[in-house]
Design an enzyme around this catalytic site. Structure first.
Site, short mmCIF file in Angstrom:
data_model
loop_
_atom_site.label_atom_id
_atom_site.label_comp_id
_atom_site.label_asym_id
_atom_site.label_seq_id
_atom_site.Cartn_x
_atom_site.Cartn_y
_atom_site.Cartn_z
CG HIS A 108 2.64 72.92 67.34
ND1 HIS A 108 2.00 72.38 68.45
CD2 HIS A 108 2.27 74.23 67.32
CE1 HIS A 108 1.28 73.30 69.05
NE2 HIS A 108 1.45 74.44 68.38
CE1 TYR A 124 -2.09 74.10 71.09
CE2 TYR A 124 -3.91 73.15 69.87
CZ TYR A 124 -2.88 74.04 69.96
OH TYR A 124 -2.63 74.90 68.91
#
Length: 330
Positions: A141, A56
Site C-alpha cells: 500500500h 482505512y
C-alpha cells in the site's frame, strides 16, 4: 457480473470491485448499519470482489467488511487488503484521525514497515480484524517513499506467502503509474492497483504502466474513477485528486458532460466504463458509503454506451485519438 482472472493466478475478480475506504469513515462518519447495507447492496448487484486496507479508518473498514462477509460463502467472493502500514495502539485517546482523512478516534498510530517481518505481521493483524483465515489478494500500500525496501524485502515476502498458499495473488497499489511500472518490470506481481491515473481526465498510465503490464501478463485494477469528485459532478469548486480542481479541468469535465448528454448518457457512466477499453484492465474499484451509492455505480456501469460517444470525445479533443475506448458490449 462477469468475472476475469488476475494475471496468471487462479484468483478472479468481478469487473466492478467494492472499495472499502468509506467503511473506514473516510472524511465523514458512517454508522454500522449504513456500512453493512452498502456491502449487502454490492452483493445484491453481483459484485463479488471487495477491497479494504488497515489504513482505512485504523482498521475500522476491515472489521466492518469482515463482519458482513463472514455471513457469505467464502468460496463465492474475493477479498483484498494491503500491507505496509502497521497499526500500533496508543495510550489513551489523543483526538481524531481526520488529519489522515478518517473520522475515527486516533486509537492507533500508523508505522510504515515494508520489511518481510512487517508484511507478515500486517497480514496477521488484518486476518484477525477481518475474522478470516485467508485473503485472496494482497497489495503493498502506497510504497512511494520506500520503493527500494518494498522491492527488495516486501515483495519477496509476498512471493513466499503466495508460494505457501496463504494468499492467491500479490501486487502493489499506488496513485502514481511510474513506480507501479517499476514493480511490474522488476518483480513477479500478479496485479497492480492504480488510482486516478487512468480516467477520462488522466490517462498517464497508458504511457508506461499499461504497456508494461500487458507485456508481462499482469492484471491492472483501476481506482479513483471520478478523480475524487470532478467526474461525478463537474462544477466550480469540485475536487480533483482531493484538491480544488483547476478552472481548466472543470471546463474540460463540463465539456465531456455536454458530449455525454447529447448521447443520453450520464458522465458518471462514461467515467465508470472508460478504463475497460484497455484489455489489461481487469476491474474497477468503486468506493461507496451507502447502498444507494453502490447501486447507482452498478447502474451506471450497466448502461449502454454508443460507440459514437467515444468517437465524439476523441474528435472534439477531449480524449486523445490513440486512447483505446470501450466498444459496444465491452
Amino acid at each position: 457480473m462477469r468475472q476475469v482472472r488476475l494475471g496468471r493466478t487462479s484468483v478472479s475478480t468481478t469487473r466492478l470491485s467494492f472499495g472499502g475506504a468509506a467503511l473506514g469513515n473516510l472524511f465523514t462518519a458512517v454508522d454500522d448499519t449504513t456500512a453493512a447495507a452498502a456491502v449487502d447492496a454490492a452483493w445484491a448487484a453481483g459484485i463479488r470482489t471487495f477491497d479494504t486496507a488497515p489504513h482505512y479508518g485504523l482498521g475500522l473498514s476491515e472489521g466492518r467488511l469482515g463482519r458482513v462477509l463472514r455471513g457469505r460463502p467464502r468460496s463465492e467472493y474475493q477479498l483484498s487488503t494491503k500491507v505496509g502500514r502497521l497499526l500500533e495502539p496508543v495510550a489513551g485517546l489523543v483526538g481524531d484521525d481526520l488529519a489522515n482523512g478518517f473520522a475515527v478516534p486516533a486509537t492507533h498510530r500508523r508505522r510504515w514497515d515494508f520489511s518481510a517481518d512487517g508484511v507478515r505481521r500486517s497480514l496477521e493483524q488484518s486476518l484477525l480484524r477481518l475474522g478470516m483465515d485467508r485473503i485472496d489478494t494482497v497489495y503493498l500500500h502506497d510504497p512511494d517513499g520506500h520503493l527500494d525496501q518494498a522491492i527488495a524485502e516486501a515483495m519477496p515476502a509476498l512471493e513466499q506467502l503466495r508460494a505457501e498458499g496463504v494468499v492467491g495473488a500479490i501486487g502493489a497499489g499506488m496513485n502514481h503509474s511510474g513506480p507501479l511500472t517499476r514493480f511490474v518490470r522488476e518483480t513477479d506481481v500478479d496485479v497492480v492497483l492504480v488510482a486516478g491515473r487512468y480516467t477520462l481526465l488522466d490517462q498517464s498510465a497508458l504511457t508506461d504502466l499499461l504497456p508494461a503490464a500487458s507485456e508481462r501478463g499482469a492484471a491492472v485494477v483501476v481506482g479513483g474513477l471520478f478523480n475524487s469528485g470532478l467526474l461525478a459532478a463537474p462544477r466550480p469548486g469540485a475536487t480533483f485528486d482531493y484538491a480544488a480542481a483547476s478552472q481548466e479541468l472543470v471546463h474540460r469535465a463540463l465539456r465531456m458532460q455536454e458530449v455525454c448528454a447529447r448521447h443520453g448518457v450520464p458522465l458518471r457512466a462514461a467515467a465508470v466504463r472508460f478504463a475497460f477499453g484497455h484489455p489489461t484492465v481487469a476491474s474497477a474499484v468503486v468506493g461507496a458509503r451507502s447502498a444507494d451509492e453502490i447501486t447507482d455505480a452498478v447502474r451506471q456501469f450497466d448502461l449502454p454506451i454508443p460507440d459514437a460517444l467515444w468517437s465524439d470525445l476523441q474528435t472534439s479533443g477531449l480524449l486523445p485519438a490513440d486512447v483505446p475506448v470501450p466498444k459496444d458490449g465491452t
